[in-house]
Scaffold this active site. Structure first.
Site, PDB file in Angstrom:
ATOM      1  N   GLU A   1       0.799  -1.234   0.000  1.00  0.00           N
ATOM      2  CA  GLU A   1       0.000   0.000   0.000  1.00  0.00           C
ATOM      3  C   GLU A   1       0.836   1.291   0.000  1.00  0.00           C
ATOM      4  OE1 GLU A   1      -2.619  -0.612   3.338  1.00  0.00           O
ATOM      5  OE2 GLU A   1      -3.685  -2.220   2.317  1.00  0.00           O
TER       6      GLU A   1
ATOM      7  N   GLU B   1      -5.831 -11.047  -1.436  1.00  0.00           N
ATOM      8  CA  GLU B   1      -6.660 -10.872  -0.227  1.00  0.00           C
ATOM      9  C   GLU B   1      -8.137 -10.846  -0.615  1.00  0.00           C
ATOM     10  OE1 GLU B   1      -5.339  -7.598   2.265  1.00  0.00           O
ATOM     11  OE2 GLU B   1      -3.251  -7.871   1.662  1.00  0.00           O
TER      12      GLU B   1
HETATM   13  C1  GLA Z   1      -4.898  -4.853   4.191  1.00  0.00           C
HETATM   14  C2  GLA Z   1      -3.623  -5.562   4.602  1.00  0.00           C
HETATM   15  C3  GLA Z   1      -3.881  -6.874   5.267  1.00  0.00           C
HETATM   16  C4  GLA Z   1      -5.023  -6.766   6.263  1.00  0.00           C
HETATM   17  C5  GLA Z   1      -6.233  -6.195   5.592  1.00  0.00           C
HETATM   18  C6  GLA Z   1      -7.400  -6.076   6.528  1.00  0.00           C
HETATM   19  O1  GLA Z   1      -5.456  -5.326   3.066  1.00  0.00           O
HETATM   20  O2  GLA Z   1      -2.764  -5.791   3.518  1.00  0.00           O
HETATM   21  O3  GLA Z   1      -2.746  -7.276   5.932  1.00  0.00           O
HETATM   22  O4  GLA Z   1      -4.632  -5.989   7.354  1.00  0.00           O
HETATM   23  O5  GLA Z   1      -5.897  -4.911   5.156  1.00  0.00           O
HETATM   24  O6  GLA Z   1      -7.428  -7.015   7.511  1.00  0.00           O
END
Ligand code: GLA
Length: 376
Positions: A176, A285
């Site tokens: 990020e 994710e």
């Molecule tokens: C982001 C992070 C993850 C996690 C999610 C929410 O996507 O990359 O590690 O913390 O947020 O749980």
């Protein structure tokens, strides 16, 4: 005659009961006798799940059977983040991460490492001077202070990547770093400057030249141009970056499949720039919330309509992933089943959400079957 008949009936019944008992005790009769998700997708990509090791809700224990059956890749939901691996300067703690890596190895699963350099879940000491004061732009950052933070980053990356060299096959090196149209504000950016990104990749590569190194982000559809430009520049400068992780925290309608496809196509263009290796995209994710942004309703359970929509959404997504499986080298869910998801507290605290393929009782949802049926 009647006696013999009775005896035969008794015998048949007894044999049936014994058979039934053996059958149920081996687990063959229960509805866990369903196809394995990762096995169905074996020819396309590994299917992974984020696993909680440290939290009150240790899915490594509570969801163990489901994880073993349906996934051949795992990501630590939290325990490989800097706040766990190096909570205090020089005090490394790999005990919880080890549990997950051992579990994965005992079950022939891959491990994605997540994450090395992030603005979040990273202890403050990384950004403090020798006296414990926050290094801050307001007070002019000296060369020495900048170097101190670079050294800490290098030390952290080397120790963590080194610890799992050859055992963690891919790392989310930087998480990020991009905001809309610009770099995201973070202490890393403030103290080191944009160079922190390339440095992180170089440090990781030095420690494990075999590991696949990813840049990982959310809202990749909205930020695809910025992410593309940043990664392109890194590749052109010979920075060892092997792929982009698209987090995939998506909604029932947004972003559209067309936009997600355009994003995959855009990122796939980067493969033309890497002649020594294949550039990769991973969905890192994945979860599909039932709620649109701003909706603060708190239903007790998901409606039929929601579940149907979600099933169709997962079907469309996996259809797309299969189509691009020459460049998509992994799909990981952010969780295992609906009873343990970060979305129960985000963006609305204490509100149940149902974003995954297995329900709160660990039973497969319609979405699971849609994803499986694509492989029939
Ligand atoms: C982001 C992070 C993850 C996690 C999610 C929410 O996507 O990359 O590690 O913390 O947020 O749980």
């Amino acid at each position: 005659m009647i006696k013999i008949f009775k005896f035969e009936l008794f015998l048949t019944l007894t044999i049936s009961i014994i058979f039934l008992l053996i059958w149920t005790s081996t687990g063959l009769a229960d509805d866990k006798d369903i196809p394995s998700l990762y096995q169905e997708y074996e020819k396309h990509f590994p299917v992974g799940a984020a696993v909680a090791v440290a939290d009150r809700n240790r899915t490594l224990d509570s969801h163990r059977d489901l994880i073993k059956k349906h996934f051949n890749s795992v990501t630590a939901e939290n325990v490989m983040k800097p706040e766990t691996t190096q909570p205090a300067r020089g005090k490394f703690d790999f005990s919880q991460a080890d549990e997950l890596v051992d579990f994965a190895e005992n079950n022939n699963m891959k491990v994605r490492g997540h994450t090395l350099v992030w603005y979040n879940q990273t202890p403050d000491w990384f950004f403090e001077d020798e006296n414990g004061n926050r290094i801050d732009k307001k007070d002019q950052i000296s060369k020495k202070e900048r170097q101190l933070v670079i050294d800490r980053m290098e030390d952290h990356i080397s120790r963590v990547v080194g610890e799992y060299r050859g055992r963690v096959y891919a790392w989310d090196v930087v998480n990020e770093a991009i905001d809309q149209g610009t770099f995201r504000q973070s202490p890393w950016l403030e103290i080191i400057g944009e160079e922190y990104i390339e440095k992180a990749f170089k440090f990781a590569h030095k420690e494990d030249p075999e590991a696949k190194l990813f840049y990982n982000d959310y809202n990749t559809v909205q930020r695809r141009e910025e992410i593309y430009e940043m990664v392109k520049e890194l590749i052109e400068n010979d920075v060892p970056i092997h792929g982009i992780g698209m987090q995939g925290h998506w909604g029932l309608d947004e972003p559209s499949i067309t936009e997600i496809e355009k994003t995959i196509q855009k990122f796939a263009e980067l493969d033309d720039l890497t002649d020594k290796y294949d550039f990769e995209i991973q969905i890192t994710e994945l979860d599909i919330t039932m709620f649109s942004w701003g909706d603060e309703s708190k239903p007790d359970e998901p409606s039929e309509e929601m579940l149907k929509k979600q099933a169709r959404r997962y079907e469309d997504l996996f259809e797309l992933f299969i189509e691009y499986s020459d460049i998509i080298s992994g799909v990981t869910f952010w969780g295992v089943a609906d009873d343990a998801t970060w979305l129960d507290n985000f963006p609305v605290e204490n509100r149940n959400d149902w974003p995954l393929l297995f329900d709160e009782n660990h039973e497969p949802k319609d979405a699971f079957w849609k994803v499986i049926d694509l492989m029939k």
